[in-house]
Design an enzyme around this catalytic site. Structure first.
Site, short mmCIF file in Angstrom:
data_model
loop_
_atom_site.label_atom_id
_atom_site.label_comp_id
_atom_site.label_asym_id
_atom_site.label_seq_id
_atom_site.Cartn_x
_atom_site.Cartn_y
_atom_site.Cartn_z
N HIS A 170 0.74 -1.14 -0.04
CA HIS A 170 -0.14 -0.18 0.04
C HIS A 170 0.83 1.32 -0.01
O HIS A 170 0.49 2.38 0.12
CB HIS A 170 -0.92 0.10 1.29
CG HIS A 170 -1.83 -1.15 1.00
ND1 HIS A 170 -1.79 -2.33 1.39
CD2 HIS A 170 -3.30 -0.77 1.18
CE1 HIS A 170 -2.76 -2.96 1.19
NE2 HIS A 170 -3.87 -2.20 1.09
N GLY A 207 5.44 4.74 -3.09
CA GLY A 207 6.72 4.98 -3.32
C GLY A 207 7.09 3.71 -3.94
O GLY A 207 7.83 3.41 -5.07
N ASP A 224 10.03 -6.57 1.44
CA ASP A 224 10.09 -6.24 2.72
C ASP A 224 11.65 -5.58 2.72
O ASP A 224 12.48 -6.31 2.32
CB ASP A 224 10.17 -7.30 3.80
CG ASP A 224 9.78 -6.50 5.11
OD1 ASP A 224 8.90 -5.63 5.39
OD2 ASP A 224 10.46 -6.89 6.08
N TYR A 273 13.86 6.60 4.27
CA TYR A 273 15.14 7.11 4.97
C TYR A 273 15.93 7.54 3.77
O TYR A 273 17.28 7.88 4.05
CB TYR A 273 15.90 5.82 5.62
CG TYR A 273 15.02 5.38 6.94
CD1 TYR A 273 15.31 6.09 8.18
CD2 TYR A 273 14.15 4.29 6.93
CE1 TYR A 273 14.51 5.79 9.29
CE2 TYR A 273 13.42 4.13 7.95
CZ TYR A 273 13.56 4.58 9.11
OH TYR A 273 13.06 4.29 10.21
N ASP A 274 15.50 7.69 2.45
CA ASP A 274 16.31 7.97 1.38
C ASP A 274 17.14 9.12 1.81
O ASP A 274 18.21 9.54 1.34
CB ASP A 274 15.63 8.38 0.10
CG ASP A 274 15.28 6.76 -0.71
OD1 ASP A 274 15.45 5.94 0.10
OD2 ASP A 274 14.50 6.79 -1.54
N HIS A 283 18.95 -1.23 -3.55
CA HIS A 283 18.75 -2.36 -2.86
C HIS A 283 17.64 -3.05 -3.67
O HIS A 283 17.61 -4.40 -3.88
CB HIS A 283 18.47 -2.40 -1.44
CG HIS A 283 17.60 -1.41 -0.95
ND1 HIS A 283 17.56 -0.07 -1.41
CD2 HIS A 283 16.37 -1.42 -0.32
CE1 HIS A 283 16.31 0.57 -0.79
NE2 HIS A 283 15.66 -0.33 -0.04
#
Length: 201
Positions: free
Chosen positions: A15, A18, A75, A160-161, A186
């Site tokens: 959901h 991004g 995840d 956290y970019d 990643h």
């Protein structure tokens, strides 16, 4: 033919807009359309596992069962070396119910400061789980190492970019455009492993 490619669409068991946008861009060249779990009204299962692979599998298999379609789940999270790998699988939870990653990034900074940690090395880790409604599930992992920088920099990306500088670069993920980040991320590395397996190298 691979059982996972006997369809022209996959469900993305997320959901998070991004993540959906990133994975959609990665899947489109393979002739697949993607449908977000939210568009199908699928609930978000509680992430009760203690590993990225466990949570990815849980989400993908739940979506495959509920939709009857091939489902892909991710995840991922930030593992900070000086914090013993935290926030790790709890990366999203550090942002709270409102998904306030500004607060989450400040918590990372504050915990590093409280420890007097000068080591700001960290890793972004992603595990993709691809689940078929008939029961087969495959897992793929990607990782990128880097260093944390404060204050946050950049307006792109998510999570956290803005505090993550990938190794060998002087821009955070949030300062890179989407194509530059995809080349390093990643998630893209995990996706490349899946692509080689499912679609052929």
């Amino acid at each position: 033919m691979n059982v996972f490619t006997r369809t022209d669409s996959w469900v993305l068991a997320s959901h998070n807009p991004g993540k959906i946008k990133e994975l959609d861009a990665l899947l489109t060249p393979h002739g697949l359309t993607v449908i977000g779990a939210g568009a199908l009204g699928l609930p978000e299962p509680e992430e009760t596992e203690t590993s990225f692979s466990g949570n990815a599998r849980l989400k993908a298999e739940a979506a495959a069962r509920a939709s009857g379609r091939v489902s892909l789940a991710d995840d991922s999270g930030l593992a900070v070396d000086a914090l013993g790998g935290a926030p790790g699988v709890y990366s999203a939870r550090w942002a709270g119910p409102g998904k306030d990653f500004t607060a989450a990034m400040e918590r990372v900074r504050a915990e590093l400061e409280a420890k007097g940690a000068h080591d700001h090395t960290a890793r972004f880790i992603c595990v993709l789980a691809l689940a078929h409604p008939d029961g087969e599930t495959r897992l793929y992992e990607g990782e990128v190492r880097g260093t944390l920088t404060f204050p946050p920099r950049g307006e792109h990306g998510f999570g956290y970019d803005p505090i993550f500088l990938p190794e060998g670069h002087d821009r955070t993920f949030a300062e890179m455009d989407a194509s530059a980040k995809r080349a390093l991320s990643h998630r893209a590395r995990a996706f490349a492993a899946m692509t080689d397996d499912v679609f052929g190298a």
